[in-house]
Design a protein around this motif. Structure first.
Motif, mmCIF file in Angstrom:
data_model
loop_
_atom_site.group_PDB
_atom_site.id
_atom_site.type_symbol
_atom_site.label_atom_id
_atom_site.label_comp_id
_atom_site.label_asym_id
_atom_site.label_seq_id
_atom_site.Cartn_x
_atom_site.Cartn_y
_atom_site.Cartn_z
ATOM 1 N N PHE A 244 0.879 -1.314 0.057
ATOM 2 C CA PHE A 244 -0.107 -0.017 0.075
ATOM 3 C C PHE A 244 0.898 1.271 -0.199
ATOM 4 N N VAL A 247 2.248 2.168 -3.466
ATOM 5 C CA VAL A 247 1.394 2.865 -4.234
ATOM 6 C C VAL A 247 1.177 4.278 -3.690
ATOM 7 N N GLN A 248 0.762 4.367 -2.443
ATOM 8 C CA GLN A 248 0.532 5.675 -1.616
ATOM 9 C C GLN A 248 1.427 6.707 -1.931
ATOM 10 N N SER A 327 -9.959 8.176 -1.455
ATOM 11 C CA SER A 327 -8.811 7.875 -2.153
ATOM 12 C C SER A 327 -7.914 6.745 -1.406
ATOM 13 N N THR A 328 -7.806 6.921 -0.120
ATOM 14 C CA THR A 328 -6.953 5.806 0.574
ATOM 15 C C THR A 328 -7.631 4.418 0.270
ATOM 16 N N GLN A 330 -9.444 3.614 -2.226
ATOM 17 C CA GLN A 330 -9.309 2.952 -3.781
ATOM 18 C C GLN A 330 -7.862 2.546 -3.743
ATOM 19 N N THR A 331 -6.902 3.212 -3.200
ATOM 20 C CA THR A 331 -5.490 2.691 -3.364
ATOM 21 C C THR A 331 -5.158 1.338 -2.521
ATOM 22 N N ARG A 334 -6.551 -1.366 -4.804
ATOM 23 C CA ARG A 334 -5.643 -1.878 -5.656
ATOM 24 C C ARG A 334 -4.538 -2.817 -5.197
#
Length: 345
Positions: A244, A247-248, A327-328, A330-331, A334
């Protein structure tokens, strides 16, 4: 934070129910005005009117002058107008004649007064940007606690502006007491319970619609508790947390300022995840991920162009909290198998 900023927050914001949630972090006894801005219980409506909204914005003309060979020439633009705060003489904005002022007492207090009763009271109110932005927040008197150990206060906020930066906005949220964070009340849906009314010619016709919709606050507590339960049931392993973060907060390959900022942010998130009691009780869950990112944004992330309290309050009233939490999530989706979140939901 400058002393001027502290003075503004201590004299132009009102904080209620401090017996339930404690004092605001910006509270300074030495910066209080003639009256303290903290209330152990609800904030009286009359106090909001008297202390914050005693003035009414007025409209002025747009004029300018310039020097020519023939002397000074003055012109007035009949298509434009200014919005002025009369008690300070501050020009809050310049607009076309189509702009409609949403006066604070009417659009914030009078609309909210229609839902105030034995179960709903004013929990906070304030002015930002020298009075160009204002909000009033309605809360239930008692805090709520979920089986997962989250104590929170559901709220409905009403906010508007006189500088054109914000449409009149009514939306729900939840303040988590342990960390003084504001979280989205509708994480699973990916959209806030929000109504926006632009400062347009027809805006006054929507007042009835706004008042009818304000009853949604009564559903906020149940909705948020359900979201907490759902997200606490989604496991996030150490390896998934690291994925995570990749990506974040990607770390640039080249050394420099961007890489330093990314490494600092990543270290801050790791510290919250592993060692901070505002996050660690829910470490290893999707809710813990939401809590870590939200806590970092509220209390540790670098703030530019504003003081932290003002930035946090603006994020709350403009819907930035919902965007941050969505947004968190959604990440995280992924990184995890998307079906995992759907199965729990």
């Amino acid at each position: 934070m400058s002393r001027e900023s502290l003075r503004w927050l201590n004299q132009n914001t009102l904080i209620g129910f401090t017996a339930k949630r404690g004092s605001a972090w910006h509270y300074r006894a030495s910066e209080q005005g003639d009256e303290p801005n903290h209330y152990s219980g609800p904030i009286p409506v009359d106090d909001v009117k008297r202390r914050l909204f005693a003035w009414t914005p007025i409209e002025g003309t747009v004029e300018t002058s310039y020097l020519t060979d023939d002397g000074v020439t003055r012109i007035t633009d009949p298509t434009r107008k200014t919005i002025i705060r009369p008690d300070t003489g501050t020009v809050l904005g310049v607009f076309s004649q189509k702009f409609r002022v949403h006066e604070y007492k009417r659009w914030l207090l009078e609309n909210l007064e229609t839902i105030l009763d034995d179960e709903l009271f004013i929990g906070s109110a304030g002015l930002l940007k020298n009075g160009a932005v204002a909000w009033v927040q309605v809360e239930v008197p008692e805090s709520c606690t979920t089986p997962e150990g989250i104590t929170f206060r559901p709220f409905l906020s009403a906010a508007t502006s006189l500088d054109g930066s914000l449409a009149s906005t009514y939306q729900t949220g939840a303040q988590v007491i342990r960390c003084d964070n504001t979280l989205s009340a509708s994480l699973a849906e990916g959209s806030a319970k929000r109504i926006k009314v632009k400062h347009s010619r027809n805006s006054l016709h929507r007042i009835a619609e706004v008042r009818d919709a304000l009853g949604i606050i009564h559903r906020v507590a149940d909705d948020f508790a359900e979201e907490v339960k759902r997200l606490c049931q989604v496991n996030v392993s150490g390896a998934q947390w690291n994925s995570f973060l990749d990506v974040q907060v990607p770390i640039p390959r080249e050394r420099g300022r961007k890489r330093t900022l990314a490494e600092t942010k990543r270290a801050g998130l790791n510290r919250l995840w592993n060692h901070d009691d505002r996050v660690t009780p829910w470490k290893g869950t999707a809710f813990g991920v939401i809590q870590a990112v939200n806590t970092f944004a509220h209390h540790e992330q670098v703030v530019r162009g504003a003081v932290r309290a003002e930035r946090n309050m603006l994020r709350m009233v403009t819907g930035g909290v919902d965007e941050l939490d969505l947004s968190t999530l959604q990440t995280l989706e992924r990184v995890l198998d998307r079906s995992v979140l759907r199965k729990v939901a």
